[in-house]
Scaffold this motif. Structure first.
Motif, PDB file in Angstrom:
ATOM      1  N   GLU A 123     -62.530  16.136  20.549  1.00 14.34           N
ATOM      2  CA  GLU A 123     -62.398  17.510  20.041  1.00 14.34           C
ATOM      3  C   GLU A 123     -60.955  17.832  19.689  1.00 14.34           C
ATOM      4  OE1 GLU A 123     -64.035  20.062  22.976  1.00 14.34           O
ATOM      5  OE2 GLU A 123     -66.118  19.496  22.578  1.00 14.34           O
ATOM      6  N   GLU A 124     -60.037  17.432  20.572  1.00 14.62           N
ATOM      7  CA  GLU A 124     -58.626  17.713  20.328  1.00 14.62           C
ATOM      8  C   GLU A 124     -58.105  16.913  19.142  1.00 14.62           C
ATOM      9  OE1 GLU A 124     -56.482  19.958  21.629  1.00 14.62           O
ATOM     10  OE2 GLU A 124     -58.318  20.756  22.488  1.00 14.62           O
ATOM     11  N   ARG A 126     -59.853  15.955  16.522  1.00 15.22           N
ATOM     12  CA  ARG A 126     -60.343  16.625  15.318  1.00 15.22           C
ATOM     13  C   ARG A 126     -59.553  17.890  15.033  1.00 15.22           C
ATOM     14  NH1 ARG A 126     -66.699  16.223  17.005  1.00 15.22           N
ATOM     15  NH2 ARG A 126     -67.016  14.000  16.550  1.00 15.22           N
ATOM     16  N   SER A 127     -59.254  18.632  16.102  1.00 12.97           N
ATOM     17  CA  SER A 127     -58.489  19.872  15.940  1.00 12.97           C
ATOM     18  C   SER A 127     -57.092  19.594  15.398  1.00 12.97           C
ATOM     19  CB  SER A 127     -58.402  20.605  17.280  1.00 12.97           C
ATOM     20  OG  SER A 127     -57.633  21.776  17.159  1.00 12.97           O
ATOM     21  N   TYR A 130     -57.433  18.592  11.735  1.00 13.69           N
ATOM     22  CA  TYR A 130     -57.768  19.772  10.930  1.00 13.69           C
ATOM     23  C   TYR A 130     -56.536  20.634  10.697  1.00 13.69           C
ATOM     24  CZ  TYR A 130     -59.505  24.394   9.737  1.00 13.69           C
ATOM     25  OH  TYR A 130     -59.690  25.600   9.113  1.00 13.69           O
ATOM     26  N   ASN A 131     -55.796  20.918  11.756  1.00 10.17           N
ATOM     27  CA  ASN A 131     -54.600  21.759  11.621  1.00 10.17           C
ATOM     28  C   ASN A 131     -53.548  21.096  10.725  1.00 10.17           C
ATOM     29  OD1 ASN A 131     -55.644  23.734  13.313  1.00 10.17           O
ATOM     30  ND2 ASN A 131     -54.804  22.791  15.159  1.00 10.17           N
ATOM     31  N   ASN A 190     -63.607  22.854   8.779  1.00  6.46           N
ATOM     32  CA  ASN A 190     -63.783  22.304  10.122  1.00  6.46           C
ATOM     33  C   ASN A 190     -65.276  22.208  10.416  1.00  6.46           C
ATOM     34  OD1 ASN A 190     -63.003  21.243  12.511  1.00  6.46           O
ATOM     35  ND2 ASN A 190     -62.175  23.120  13.388  1.00  6.46           N
TER      36      ASN A 190
END
Length: 420
Positions: A123-124, A126-127, A130-131, A190
């Motif tokens: 999850e992190e 991907r985050s 994305y950012n 996202n």
């Protein structure tokens, strides 16, 4: 010190760009999950991790009761006798911290704890990706062509894959796997499966961003791109303006011997690029936008955003362009609806004659021969006899910047191309 755990966290932080604090929180949550799976509840369980040494402690807060028969819930209570073995100072009613050994966890609890950590890392990751690419939205990046997915192309941007759809490809462009190309990031979404990045090769902003990266004067704000019109794969017109009177906006964009514009033309696979000077006067702007054709007169209506343009008879086909492209791009560049007529056609067309804009001193039979528009007061919209003097077209080397032979600037008369 737990060296193995510390090394693992350092590697994850460096490679995945995930902060250690986030990883520590993931480990704490995984241990709480393991306790819940093992004991059935974890409300009274606490996890403490030393951020410096990575040593961790898991303990349950239990209430001390007088005897074994008073213990109603092993997870929440402990007898005084058992409590004395942990702390001799324990007394009835105290809350005692009872350490939980992670080795006691079963295989299923351990596997679930591992899954919690992996899920948090994914999850992190991907985050972070994305950012990272969300900040590059509306910008140009370099990618590597991977493969064709149907009629779309998958492009690797480094840490993420982007999709170049068929509608965003330039007609006729063919890419080979492992080929490096520049693309414009249209949108970053996202999704549960990670960031979805859509890119384009046809967007007008792609040309603008390429000029910003290639031309120092645009990057530092000395030269501005005021307007841009593009037909991807064929021709682009851009209007530029210099904030410094000592800097030639067109010359800066073209570069020495066309070096700057040639680099962009090469990246765009030979797409023609016309660079003209921006002017706040609509007549002058329209005249510049229709280059390389000569203009006799421009009648512009700023309120209606329409313009009537008169050109010499032999320049009509050049002004309109092949399949109307030159006029079409000029209209997009200026924001005006442009109607072009030759001098012969303009004599009998309302709105194309000088007398149509006078109060009545002219008779209907008055005619304007070629060149008389300037004498009638349209010097500001007519080209000088010497051509584009002082604009740096000859020195800038437009012949080498992807211009067709009939539209090259030679400092004198521009020959019209043969009509098809």
């Amino acid at each position: 010190m737990n060296k193995e755990l510390m090394e693992a966290l350092d590697i994850l932080e460096k490679e995945k760009e995930i902060s250690k604090e986030t990883l520590f929180e993931a480990i704490e949550n995984s241990l709480l999950t393991a306790c819940k799976n093992h004991f059935g509840k974890s409300d009274n369980v606490k996890v403490e991790i030393d951020r410096e040494t990575c040593d961790f402690l898991v303990y349950a807060e239990k209430e001390v009761v007088p005897a074994d028969e008073d213990v109603e819930d092993d997870c929440l209570q402990i007898s005084l006798e058992d409590a004395k073995q942990i702390s001799v100072k324990a007394s009835v009613g105290d809350i005692l911290h009872v350490e939980i050994k992670s080795k006691e966890f079963g295989r299923i609890a351990t596997q679930n704890a591992k899954n919690v950590i992996l899920q948090k890392i994914r999850e992190e990751e991907r985050s972070v990706i994305y950012n990272q690419y969300y900040e590059k939205e509306k910008d140009v990046v370099t990618g590597v062509v991977q493969r064709y997915v149907g009629r779309n192309i998958s492009i690797n941007l480094g840490k993420a894959d982007a999709m170049l759809s068929e509608s965003e490809m330039v007609k006729g462009e063919v890419f080979r796997p492992t080929e490096r190309i520049k693309v414009y990031i249209l949108e970053v979404k996202n999704t549960p499966k990670g960031p979805r990045i859509n890119v384009s090769r046809t967007h007008p902003e792609l040309v603008k961003r390429l000029f910003e990266s290639e031309v120092t004067e645009i990057k530092d704000g000395t030269v501005e791109i005021r307007s841009i019109a593009r037909e991807a794969g064929s021709r682009t017109k851009i209007a530029v303006w210099s904030n410094n009177p000592n800097v030639d906006a067109v010359g800066a964009c073209v570069g020495m011997n066309g070096a700057r514009v040639n680099a962009i033309v090469e990246e765009l696979r030979g797409e023609k690029i016309d660079i003209v000077n921006w002017d706040d006067n609509p007549g002058n702007l329209i005249q510049n936008a229709l280059s390389p054709a000569k203009i006799v007169a421009v009648f512009a209506d700023p309120d209606e955003k329409t313009a009537k343009v008169v050109v010499p008879d032999y320049q009509l086909s050049l002004a309109i362009g092949k399949e109307g492209q030159n006029a079409r791009l000029a209209a997009r560049l200026t924001g005006y609806k442009i109607d072009i007529k030759s001098e012969t056609q303009a004599k009998d067309a309302p709105g194309f004659r000088y007398e149509d804009y006078m109060d009545g001193d002219y008779e209907e039979d008055d005619e304007y021969e070629e060149g008389e528009y300037e004498e009638a007061g349209y010097e500001e919209t007519g080209l000088e006899e010497a051509g584009y003097e002082g604009t740096g077209f000859e020195e800038a080397g437009y012949e080498e910047a992807g211009y067709e032979e009939e539209s090259a600037y030679d400092g004198g008369e521009t020959e019209a191309p043969d009509e098809e």
